[in-house]
Design an enzyme around this catalytic site. Structure first.
Site, PDB file in Angstrom:
ATOM      1  CG  ASP A 128      37.857  48.348  42.362  1.00 40.79           C
ATOM      2  OD1 ASP A 128      38.988  48.440  41.840  1.00 40.79           O
ATOM      3  OD2 ASP A 128      36.816  48.189  41.701  1.00 40.79           O
ATOM      4  NE  ARG A 275      38.864  42.467  37.355  1.00 43.43           N
ATOM      5  CZ  ARG A 275      38.106  42.804  38.401  1.00 43.43           C
ATOM      6  NH1 ARG A 275      38.202  42.116  39.512  1.00 43.43           N
ATOM      7  NH2 ARG A 275      37.273  43.813  38.336  1.00 43.43           N
TER       8      ARG A 275
END
Length: 342
Positions: A128, A275
């Protein structure tokens, strides 16, 4: 000296590169021994370890995920968790602990050092990119690359069918992935958690795109909210750090756009694809440098600190400072890219 290493929170590309950097320099330059704690803070709480030496880190540089495993265990929400950590560090003769993680993992490390004297060094990890004390976190570049490639591919199918395609990316409180990938991928609307969006304006942008004979791509962060609505949740349960599971805003948005504009809309949720897999060259470079500087901090006895990127330099900042405030998208930056909306 023996050093413990753990990786906590969500997995992300580059974790293994940090572990490799820590161990290679620690063994070769300083003669340290290492022990790996399994599955984030669960490892030191339960005394679950794996051997960590040069053969263990050979060949892991390009691998995604983490060879140590990860979890969202919070020792402060576990009965006798802190006492168990201190006992297990003594049991395994661990003199210092390197915690690799994001806001939650490093928040635990900060408390353990400040309140209980546990010698910790932090390494910032989150796709993030929302830790305020560092310019970039590793994992972010890879996630943006994956999201950008997905958007590139979706343009062709959107235009083939002349339909709206909504792409939901990760971003609970910060819209960095949405902003970077949306701009790089030529999205026509980018919606982020920092700026509540007006559905009428979104639909106007969509309609404008169709008038120009193009099919629109809408990129939305999972934490984005309409001006007159709330977070869209996958379910209401929370993890040990109090986080609810997000996801669903993309599907909600597609239904609203279709109902209001009469244009067919579909959703693609990238989810954990962002991810996984091989880290980008930048993330390998940054993660490796973080690992090298983290073990230097241990050597210097500079505990309670986190390594951070400032420009092209790796510096040390207090972990408390690094986790006290999230780095969110500046309204001026969001307004800057708004010229491409619609």
């Amino acid at each position: 000296m023996k050093v413990g290493v753990l990786t906590g929170g969500g997995d992300c590309p580059g974790l293994n590169a940090v572990i490799r950097g820590v161990v290679r320099k620690g063994v070769q330059e300083y003669g340290y021994g290492f022990v790996g704690f399994k599955d984030g803070w669960r490892g030191p709480v339960e005394g679950d370890t794996v051997p960590l030496d040069i053969p263990a880190v050979r060949g892991i540089l390009p691998r995604g995920g983490t060879i140590l495993g990860s979890s969202r265990t919070n020792p402060f929400k576990t009965e006798n968790g802190v006492r168990a950590i201190k006992e297990n560090l003594a049991k395994f003769e661990v003199d210092a602990l390197i915690a690799i993680g994001g806001e939650d993992t490093l928040g635990v490390a900060a408390r353990l050092h400040e309140e209980y004297g546990v010698p910790c060094v932090g390494v910032p990890k989150t796709i993030d990119n929302d830790l305020s004390a560092t310019d970039y976190t590793f994992g972010f570049d890879t996630a943006v690359g994956i999201a950008t490639e997905a958007i590139d591919r979706l343009h062709t199918t959107a235009e083939s069918h002349m339909r709206v395609l909504v792409v939901e990316v990760m971003g609970r409180h910060a819209g960095w992935i949405a902003l970077h990938s949306g701009l790089a991928g030529g999205a026509n609307v980018i919606l982020i958690p920092e700026q509540r969006f007006d559905m009428d304006k979104v639909c106007a942008w969509v309609t404008s795109r169709f008038k120009a004979s193009y099919a629109p791509i809408v990129v939305v962060a999972e934490g984005a909210m309409p001006t007159d609505g709330e977070l869209v949740l996958k379910d209401a349960t929370t993890d040990s750090f109090g986080h609810v599971r997000l996801s669903g805003v993309g599907e909600w948005l597609a239904k609203e756009i279709e109902a209001r504009t009469g244009k067919e809309a579909r959703t693609t949720v990238l989810g954990h694809v962002q991810r996984g897999g091989t880290p980008s060259a930048f993330d390998r470079w940054l993660a490796t440098r973080f690992g090298l500087h983290a073990i230097d901090a241990v050597r210097d006895g500079d505990f309670g600190k986190m390594v951070a990127l400032k420009g092209t330099d790796i510096v040390r900042v207090p972990i408390v400072e690094a986790t006290s405030k999230l780095k969110t998208v500046d309204p001026a930056l969001y307004e800057e890219v708004g010229v491409f909306f619609g």
